[in-house]
Scaffold this motif. Structure first.
Motif, mmCIF file in Angstrom:
data_model
loop_
_atom_site.group_PDB
_atom_site.id
_atom_site.type_symbol
_atom_site.label_atom_id
_atom_site.label_comp_id
_atom_site.label_asym_id
_atom_site.label_seq_id
_atom_site.Cartn_x
_atom_site.Cartn_y
_atom_site.Cartn_z
ATOM 1 N N ALA A 91 0.833 -1.203 0.000
ATOM 2 C CA ALA A 91 0.000 0.000 0.000
ATOM 3 C C ALA A 91 0.872 1.259 0.000
ATOM 4 C CB ALA A 91 -0.920 -0.004 1.215
ATOM 5 N N ARG A 92 1.870 1.262 0.857
ATOM 6 C CA ARG A 92 2.779 2.405 0.917
ATOM 7 C C ARG A 92 3.463 2.633 -0.422
ATOM 8 N NH1 ARG A 92 4.614 2.797 6.901
ATOM 9 N NH2 ARG A 92 4.972 0.563 6.917
ATOM 10 N N SER A 93 3.899 1.545 -1.034
ATOM 11 C CA SER A 93 4.605 1.658 -2.314
ATOM 12 C C SER A 93 3.705 2.241 -3.392
ATOM 13 C CB SER A 93 5.103 0.288 -2.762
ATOM 14 O OG SER A 93 6.007 -0.224 -1.816
ATOM 15 N N LEU A 94 2.453 1.838 -3.372
ATOM 16 C CA LEU A 94 1.518 2.336 -4.369
ATOM 17 C C LEU A 94 1.320 3.844 -4.229
ATOM 18 C CD1 LEU A 94 -1.184 -0.474 -4.378
ATOM 19 C CD2 LEU A 94 0.071 0.352 -6.381
ATOM 20 N N SER A 134 4.117 17.438 -16.789
ATOM 21 C CA SER A 134 3.807 18.808 -17.196
ATOM 22 C C SER A 134 2.663 18.769 -18.189
ATOM 23 C CB SER A 134 5.024 19.485 -17.797
ATOM 24 O OG SER A 134 5.241 19.029 -19.091
ATOM 25 N N ALA A 135 1.740 19.675 -18.001
ATOM 26 C CA ALA A 135 0.456 19.630 -18.701
ATOM 27 C C ALA A 135 0.609 19.669 -20.215
ATOM 28 C CB ALA A 135 -0.435 20.778 -18.231
ATOM 29 N N GLY A 136 1.630 20.375 -20.708
ATOM 30 C CA GLY A 136 1.748 20.521 -22.149
ATOM 31 C C GLY A 136 2.334 19.311 -22.871
ATOM 32 N N GLY A 137 2.791 18.306 -22.124
ATOM 33 C CA GLY A 137 3.534 17.199 -22.703
ATOM 34 C C GLY A 137 2.746 16.308 -23.658
ATOM 35 N N GLU A 138 3.368 15.207 -24.043
ATOM 36 C CA GLU A 138 2.764 14.318 -25.038
ATOM 37 C C GLU A 138 1.663 13.456 -24.406
ATOM 38 O OE1 GLU A 138 5.794 11.537 -25.953
ATOM 39 O OE2 GLU A 138 7.433 12.899 -25.467
ATOM 40 N N LEU A 139 1.724 13.327 -23.101
ATOM 41 C CA LEU A 139 0.842 12.388 -22.420
ATOM 42 C C LEU A 139 -0.388 13.110 -21.888
ATOM 43 C CD1 LEU A 139 1.077 9.377 -21.894
ATOM 44 C CD2 LEU A 139 2.130 9.899 -19.692
ATOM 45 N N SER A 140 -1.569 12.667 -22.295
ATOM 46 C CA SER A 140 -2.791 13.293 -21.786
ATOM 47 C C SER A 140 -3.067 12.803 -20.372
ATOM 48 C CB SER A 140 -3.972 12.945 -22.680
ATOM 49 O OG SER A 140 -4.364 11.604 -22.462
ATOM 50 N N LEU A 141 -3.822 13.587 -19.646
ATOM 51 C CA LEU A 141 -4.197 13.209 -18.285
ATOM 52 C C LEU A 141 -4.872 11.840 -18.255
ATOM 53 C CD1 LEU A 141 -5.658 16.206 -16.249
ATOM 54 C CD2 LEU A 141 -3.647 14.818 -15.834
ATOM 55 N N THR A 142 -5.763 11.623 -19.195
ATOM 56 C CA THR A 142 -6.509 10.353 -19.210
ATOM 57 C C THR A 142 -5.582 9.161 -19.414
ATOM 58 O OG1 THR A 142 -8.379 11.549 -20.189
ATOM 59 C CG2 THR A 142 -8.439 9.151 -20.266
ATOM 60 N N ARG A 143 -4.680 9.300 -20.379
ATOM 61 C CA ARG A 143 -3.776 8.181 -20.638
ATOM 62 C C ARG A 143 -2.804 7.978 -19.485
ATOM 63 N NH1 ARG A 143 -1.047 7.783 -26.265
ATOM 64 N NH2 ARG A 143 -0.631 10.020 -25.994
ATOM 65 N N LEU A 144 -2.448 9.084 -18.851
ATOM 66 C CA LEU A 144 -1.579 8.984 -17.678
ATOM 67 C C LEU A 144 -2.239 8.146 -16.584
ATOM 68 C CD1 LEU A 144 1.091 10.202 -16.365
ATOM 69 C CD2 LEU A 144 -0.453 11.807 -15.247
ATOM 70 N N CYS A 145 -3.484 8.463 -16.290
ATOM 71 C CA CYS A 145 -4.226 7.716 -15.277
ATOM 72 C C CYS A 145 -4.332 6.248 -15.666
ATOM 73 C CB CYS A 145 -5.633 8.304 -15.114
ATOM 74 S SG CYS A 145 -5.654 9.941 -14.402
ATOM 75 N N HIS A 146 -4.629 6.023 -16.899
ATOM 76 C CA HIS A 146 -4.746 4.684 -17.449
ATOM 77 C C HIS A 146 -3.455 3.889 -17.218
ATOM 78 C CE1 HIS A 146 -7.122 2.277 -20.436
ATOM 79 N NE2 HIS A 146 -5.944 1.665 -20.536
ATOM 80 N N ALA A 147 -2.330 4.496 -17.560
ATOM 81 C CA ALA A 147 -1.043 3.815 -17.430
ATOM 82 C C ALA A 147 -0.752 3.473 -15.967
ATOM 83 C CB ALA A 147 0.070 4.692 -18.001
ATOM 84 N N TYR A 148 -1.043 4.403 -15.085
ATOM 85 C CA TYR A 148 -0.736 4.168 -13.683
ATOM 86 C C TYR A 148 -1.621 3.096 -13.053
ATOM 87 C CZ TYR A 148 2.973 7.436 -12.524
ATOM 88 O OH TYR A 148 4.193 8.046 -12.425
ATOM 89 N N SER A 149 -2.892 3.084 -13.408
ATOM 90 C CA SER A 149 -3.745 2.065 -12.806
ATOM 91 C C SER A 149 -3.366 0.682 -13.331
ATOM 92 C CB SER A 149 -5.223 2.365 -13.055
ATOM 93 O OG SER A 149 -5.476 2.621 -14.410
ATOM 94 N N ASP A 150 -2.905 0.618 -14.572
ATOM 95 C CA ASP A 150 -2.432 -0.674 -15.090
ATOM 96 C C ASP A 150 -1.179 -1.136 -14.334
ATOM 97 O OD1 ASP A 150 -2.832 -2.811 -17.031
ATOM 98 O OD2 ASP A 150 -0.944 -2.144 -17.929
ATOM 99 N N LEU A 151 -0.281 -0.197 -14.065
ATOM 100 C CA LEU A 151 0.897 -0.529 -13.264
ATOM 101 C C LEU A 151 0.497 -1.050 -11.885
ATOM 102 C CD1 LEU A 151 3.364 2.442 -13.944
ATOM 103 C CD2 LEU A 151 3.532 0.104 -14.801
ATOM 104 N N ALA A 152 -0.462 -0.377 -11.289
ATOM 105 C CA ALA A 152 -0.893 -0.745 -9.940
ATOM 106 C C ALA A 152 -1.480 -2.154 -9.908
ATOM 107 C CB ALA A 152 -1.908 0.264 -9.422
ATOM 108 N N ALA A 207 8.427 -5.148 -7.853
ATOM 109 C CA ALA A 207 8.905 -4.617 -9.133
ATOM 110 C C ALA A 207 8.636 -5.583 -10.282
ATOM 111 C CB ALA A 207 10.392 -4.305 -9.035
ATOM 112 N N LEU A 208 8.860 -6.859 -10.037
ATOM 113 C CA LEU A 208 8.620 -7.854 -11.082
ATOM 114 C C LEU A 208 7.142 -7.911 -11.462
ATOM 115 C CD1 LEU A 208 10.996 -10.665 -9.761
ATOM 116 C CD2 LEU A 208 11.290 -9.302 -11.855
ATOM 117 N N GLY A 209 6.271 -7.716 -10.488
ATOM 118 C CA GLY A 209 4.848 -7.645 -10.783
ATOM 119 C C GLY A 209 4.515 -6.394 -11.569
ATOM 120 N N LEU A 210 5.107 -5.299 -11.166
ATOM 121 C CA LEU A 210 4.842 -4.019 -11.819
ATOM 122 C C LEU A 210 5.133 -4.072 -13.317
ATOM 123 C CD1 LEU A 210 4.159 -1.014 -10.994
ATOM 124 C CD2 LEU A 210 6.585 -0.597 -11.138
ATOM 125 N N VAL A 211 6.230 -4.688 -13.684
ATOM 126 C CA VAL A 211 6.588 -4.777 -15.111
ATOM 127 C C VAL A 211 5.959 -5.996 -15.774
ATOM 128 C CG1 VAL A 211 8.775 -3.583 -14.726
ATOM 129 C CG2 VAL A 211 8.709 -6.081 -14.655
#
Lengths: 224, 224
Positions: A157-160, A172-190, B190-194
């Motif tokens: 939990a702490r690590s997450l 940074s807001a102007g970057g290539e990554l949209s907020l939505t895709r950012l959220c998407h990527a992180y929840s998949d990692l989690a 980490a192994l799970g994350l990737v």
DNA sequence: GTCTATATGCAGATAGAC
DNA sequence: GTCTATCTGCATATAGAC
């Protein structure tokens, strides 16, 4: 929340807050002078004191502005969503959305706790701990129902939280990554991190889930 | 590394460094005064200046002491270990070991970059970026060989570093969790994350791997 | 609400005796 | 190597006129 009842200039007050949070994020609270804030807001120091009581209160205001919506939403999320995978992903996306849309405020909240006097700091730590408790709840639910598989639930939990908080350091807001895709990527990692899987042992991906919009649990408006 | 050639009192110099890093971690660099450091080391401010040139140099010394061993070991690790899973797990365990065995130094290094004047800061950022590049290399290798499966490799690398760095915020040596088990838990996360997996699609766990001891890539001694 | 002027104290750093 | 004494400047915050 902090405004007085009579006719103060509300936009000036907001300019002060914005100037302060920007400088706190860049140089740190103790590296920022009253004069810096005043001139960044286009005021003299005396005028600045018309819009605030002191420097500490300014910091507390910034912190409450970020921690409170996190805590309130988290409590709603864990009480409304039963499925551990969906619940965790929603928690992640709400956290990431808020951190990415207010990188300065969240950065300051996360790094300047030690600049506060003991009593105020304790108050902020209490709020933050209440928030983090929701993450622990979700992880434990997932482990108990066999959906998650992790060696040490509390450490997980702490690590997450730590991982999802990192957004404010680089996004940074102007970057290539949209907020939505950012959220998407992180929840998949989690979901990978907790090794979320279906009864058969098949890993769960973010794409397999249907989630509320990341903005669904925001307090009022999407914070520009 | 910073000692002068003639007969200075080396243990006093170490007491100064230890006092400084403790205070920097607790109150922040800009929240710590020269007088605080002096009295924590049992000296007057004048005597303190016999053992250091100025406050900034003290901070730089602390940072170099943590970042350099991280960077050097990481370069060795990615050049010596081919298997992406083993390589990543080794990187994680070395990082976690160093952060847990020197929570104060790593905490200061991670949070006080902004307190340095521009030129020095740039130098430290360069070192840190060199270090993080190794993480990106490993992730990309794993993704290219199909061992890892992640949506955004660069974001994944950043998240891993951020996650493993969090150790220094909460780990305390006397706790229930041993250093070895801590490293173990983090590399499994980490192994799970990737989403590391064998060709058949079976997830890889930390227990499946044989790794060098977490101390194997340390500079000299295990830092007490 | 905004200003000029200023109170008060601590910051980092040094001089120079011993 | 260690001290007392001190320099200089900036810190937060306020007084009080307009």
């Amino acid at each position: 929340m902090v405004r007085a009842g009579h006719g103060e200039d509300r936009s000036t007050r907001e300019r002060v807050t914005r100037a302060a949070v920007g400088l706190f994020a860049e140089r740190g609270f103790n590296g920022t002078g009253i004069r810096d804030i005043a001139s960044a807001a286009g005021l003299t120091t005396s005028t600045l004191y018309h819009y605030m009581t002191n420097k500490d209160d300014l910091l507390v205001e910034v912190m409450l502005g970020t921690i409170t919506p996190l805590r309130d939403a988290a409590l709603k999320i864990i009480s409304e969503i039963d499925d551990p995978s969906v619940c965790l992903a929603t928690l992640v996306e709400h956290h990431v959305w808020l951190h990415a849309s207010d990188t300065l405020g969240t950065l300051v909240s996360d790094t300047e706790l030690r600049a506060l006097p003991a009593e105020r700091r304790a108050q902020m730590v209490r709020l933050r701990d209440e928030y983090e408790r929701s993450w622990h709840v979700v992880i434990h639910r997932g482990v108990e129902t066999g959906v998650f598989d992790t060696l040490n639930p509390d450490l997980t939990a702490r690590s997450l939280v730590q991982m999802a908080t990192g957004v404010s350091h680089w996004f940074s807001a102007g970057g290539e990554l949209s907020l939505t895709r950012l959220c998407h990527a992180y929840s998949d990692l989690a979901l990978g991190l907790v090794r979320a899987s279906r009864p058969g042992g098949v890993p769960i991906r973010r794409d397999d889930l249907t989630l509320p919009a990341p903005t669904h649990y925001l307090p009022d408006r999407p914070a520009t």
